[in-house]
Design an enzyme around this catalytic site. Structure first.
Site, PDB file in Angstrom:
ATOM      1  N   ASP A  60       0.876  -1.172   0.000  1.00  0.00           N
ATOM      2  CA  ASP A  60       0.000   0.000   0.000  1.00  0.00           C
ATOM      3  C   ASP A  60       0.910   1.217   0.000  1.00  0.00           C
ATOM      4  O   ASP A  60       2.131   1.104   0.154  1.00  0.00           O
ATOM      5  CB  ASP A  60      -0.928   0.009   1.241  1.00  0.00           C
ATOM      6  CG  ASP A  60      -2.234   0.768   0.961  1.00  0.00           C
ATOM      7  OD1 ASP A  60      -2.164   1.938   0.512  1.00  0.00           O
ATOM      8  OD2 ASP A  60      -3.312   0.187   1.149  1.00  0.00           O
ATOM      9  N   ASP A  97       3.982   3.546  -4.144  1.00  0.00           N
ATOM     10  CA  ASP A  97       3.040   4.485  -4.740  1.00  0.00           C
ATOM     11  C   ASP A  97       2.748   3.957  -6.142  1.00  0.00           C
ATOM     12  O   ASP A  97       3.651   3.870  -6.983  1.00  0.00           O
ATOM     13  CB  ASP A  97       3.699   5.872  -4.793  1.00  0.00           C
ATOM     14  CG  ASP A  97       2.806   6.908  -5.456  1.00  0.00           C
ATOM     15  OD1 ASP A  97       1.723   6.537  -5.973  1.00  0.00           O
ATOM     16  OD2 ASP A  97       3.200   8.093  -5.451  1.00  0.00           O
ATOM     17  N   LEU A 110      -6.212  -4.315  -5.356  1.00  0.00           N
ATOM     18  CA  LEU A 110      -7.249  -3.535  -4.669  1.00  0.00           C
ATOM     19  C   LEU A 110      -6.829  -2.077  -4.574  1.00  0.00           C
ATOM     20  O   LEU A 110      -7.623  -1.222  -4.199  1.00  0.00           O
ATOM     21  CB  LEU A 110      -7.429  -4.035  -3.224  1.00  0.00           C
ATOM     22  CG  LEU A 110      -7.673  -5.506  -2.961  1.00  0.00           C
ATOM     23  CD1 LEU A 110      -7.567  -5.779  -1.455  1.00  0.00           C
ATOM     24  CD2 LEU A 110      -9.051  -5.900  -3.455  1.00  0.00           C
ATOM     25  N   TYR A 115     -14.566   8.069 -10.355  1.00  0.00           N
ATOM     26  CA  TYR A 115     -14.131   6.785  -9.775  1.00  0.00           C
ATOM     27  C   TYR A 115     -14.643   5.608 -10.618  1.00  0.00           C
ATOM     28  O   TYR A 115     -13.882   4.693 -10.964  1.00  0.00           O
ATOM     29  CB  TYR A 115     -14.654   6.718  -8.334  1.00  0.00           C
ATOM     30  CG  TYR A 115     -14.577   5.366  -7.694  1.00  0.00           C
ATOM     31  CD1 TYR A 115     -13.355   4.809  -7.340  1.00  0.00           C
ATOM     32  CD2 TYR A 115     -15.741   4.646  -7.408  1.00  0.00           C
ATOM     33  CE1 TYR A 115     -13.299   3.559  -6.743  1.00  0.00           C
ATOM     34  CE2 TYR A 115     -15.691   3.405  -6.805  1.00  0.00           C
ATOM     35  CZ  TYR A 115     -14.470   2.868  -6.476  1.00  0.00           C
ATOM     36  OH  TYR A 115     -14.414   1.633  -5.885  1.00  0.00           O
ATOM     37  N   ARG A 174     -30.079  -0.181  -0.536  1.00  0.00           N
ATOM     38  CA  ARG A 174     -29.249  -0.429  -1.726  1.00  0.00           C
ATOM     39  C   ARG A 174     -28.298  -1.601  -1.480  1.00  0.00           C
ATOM     40  O   ARG A 174     -28.106  -2.457  -2.341  1.00  0.00           O
ATOM     41  CB  ARG A 174     -28.479   0.850  -2.058  1.00  0.00           C
ATOM     42  CG  ARG A 174     -27.590   0.748  -3.248  1.00  0.00           C
ATOM     43  CD  ARG A 174     -27.012   2.107  -3.635  1.00  0.00           C
ATOM     44  NE  ARG A 174     -25.840   1.865  -4.420  1.00  0.00           N
ATOM     45  CZ  ARG A 174     -24.605   1.765  -3.945  1.00  0.00           C
ATOM     46  NH1 ARG A 174     -24.356   1.976  -2.662  1.00  0.00           N
ATOM     47  NH2 ARG A 174     -23.608   1.494  -4.738  1.00  0.00           N
TER      48      ARG A 174
HETATM   49  C1  15L Z   1     -17.319   1.181  -3.844  1.00  0.00           C
HETATM   50  O1  15L Z   1     -16.816   0.923  -4.925  1.00  0.00           O
HETATM   51  C2  15L Z   1     -16.548   1.846  -2.782  1.00  0.00           C
HETATM   52  O2  15L Z   1     -15.192   1.493  -2.795  1.00  0.00           O
HETATM   53  C3  15L Z   1     -17.128   1.592  -1.401  1.00  0.00           C
HETATM   54  O3  15L Z   1     -16.565   2.541  -0.518  1.00  0.00           O
HETATM   55  C4  15L Z   1     -18.646   1.716  -1.392  1.00  0.00           C
HETATM   56  O4  15L Z   1     -19.024   3.030  -1.673  1.00  0.00           O
HETATM   57  C5  15L Z   1     -19.227   0.778  -2.419  1.00  0.00           C
HETATM   58  O5  15L Z   1     -18.662   0.993  -3.687  1.00  0.00           O
HETATM   59  C6  15L Z   1     -20.756   0.907  -2.542  1.00  0.00           C
HETATM   60  O6  15L Z   1     -21.243   1.135  -3.648  1.00  0.00           O
HETATM   61  O7  15L Z   1     -21.431   0.736  -1.530  1.00  0.00           O
END
Ligand code: 15L
Length: 265
Positions: A32, A49, A69, A134, A172
């Site tokens: 990490d 990094d 990851l 993201y 959800r």
């Molecule tokens: C993800 O991809 C995130 O890394 C995690 O923090 C949550 O937000 C998750 O999705 C989610 O959709 O609950």
């Protein structure tokens, strides 16, 4: 698989995996950008990094398989996503290929598909619909994985992870919850199944409310143990405390969809 590298070792999922995967392979190197606070004395750990190709080459050297990851795990500014998830992911696949690594399991995310409505069941043969920068970076990572599989023969598995936790924490997550042990099962399929070339699996347990068709994972022997339904009452009670989110509640990606949303049509 003798020697495995797992990036993102200090994150939420990495921290769980360090316990769940202990002793699962003869040697596991954890990495990490920072040392995990709870690093055990017997854990092999290296700081890197991901945006620095030489640093990635150093951690990848000598491993047979990688569980990637690492990166930024939520929505963030473009510069952050660019360095951690775009450049970082490319560096990891490129270094893996150059070092002769055989397999990569890439932690993609449900947010690569977040703008599908909750009323639609999707499999792995539909267009990506990212809900955030993201999510774009995760779709990019899947594309990079496909490229290295098809052009260079890396065996690549992309896991579109839902939400990893002890239990689903809202409505959800009743659809997308992933029991940590089920994630380990998916990772092991990616690292060990003889027929993997390039595959995409949904990272979800056996959830009654699922909006993903995960038959591709089941085809490879995935038998999830978790059932989100076992936690329905507590998840719905938690949901009742949340403010309504007209956009997020409509789409699979939830708040990642409503964040910065300004469509007027
Ligand atoms: C993800 O991809 C995130 O890394 C995690 O923090 C949550 O937000 C998750 O999705 C989610 O959709 O609950």
């Amino acid at each position: 698989m003798q020697k495995i590298l797992v990036t993102g070792a200090a994150g939420g999922i990495g921290t769980r995996l360090r316990k769940l995967m202990k002793g699962m392979y003869p040697s596991i190197r954890w990495s990490d950008i920072r040392k995990p606070d709870d690093l055990a004395a017997d854990e092999d750990f290296a700081v890197a990094d991901l945006a620095n190709l030489d640093a990635v080459k150093a951690i990848v050297a000598g491993v047979d398989g990688i569980v990637h990851l690492g990166g930024y795990s939520i929505e963030g500014p473009w510069e952050t996503i660019l360095n951690s998830n775009i450049v970082g992911c490319y560096n990891m696949f490129e270094a893996a290929y150059r070092a002769g690594v055989k397999r990569v399991v890439f932690a993609s995310s449900n947010h690569a598909m977040g703008f599908y409505p909750r009323t639609q069941t999707i499999g792995v043969n539909v267009t990506v619909r990212p809900d955030s920068r993201y999510g774009i970076s995760k779709a990019f990572g899947e594309a990079v994985g496909a490229f290295y599989a098809d052009k260079h023969g890396l065996r690549v598995t992309c896991l579109r992870i839902g939400n990893v936790g002890d239990a689903p924490v809202d409505q959800r997550r009743l659809a997308i919850w992933l029991k940590p042990e089920d994630l380990v099962q998916l990772i092991r399929i990616g690292l060990e199944h003889r027929d993997i070339h390039f595959e995409i699996f949904y990272g979800a347990s056996d959830n009654a409310d699922a909006w993903w068709d995960n038959s591709n994972a089941r085809r490879f022997g995935y038998k999830p143990a978790g059932k989100a339904d076992d936690y329905r009452a507590q998840a719905l009670a938690a949901q009742a405390t949340l403010p309504p989110d007209p956009v997020g509640d409509r789409y699979q990606g939830g708040p990642f969809c409503s964040d910065e949303y300004d469509r007027r049509d």
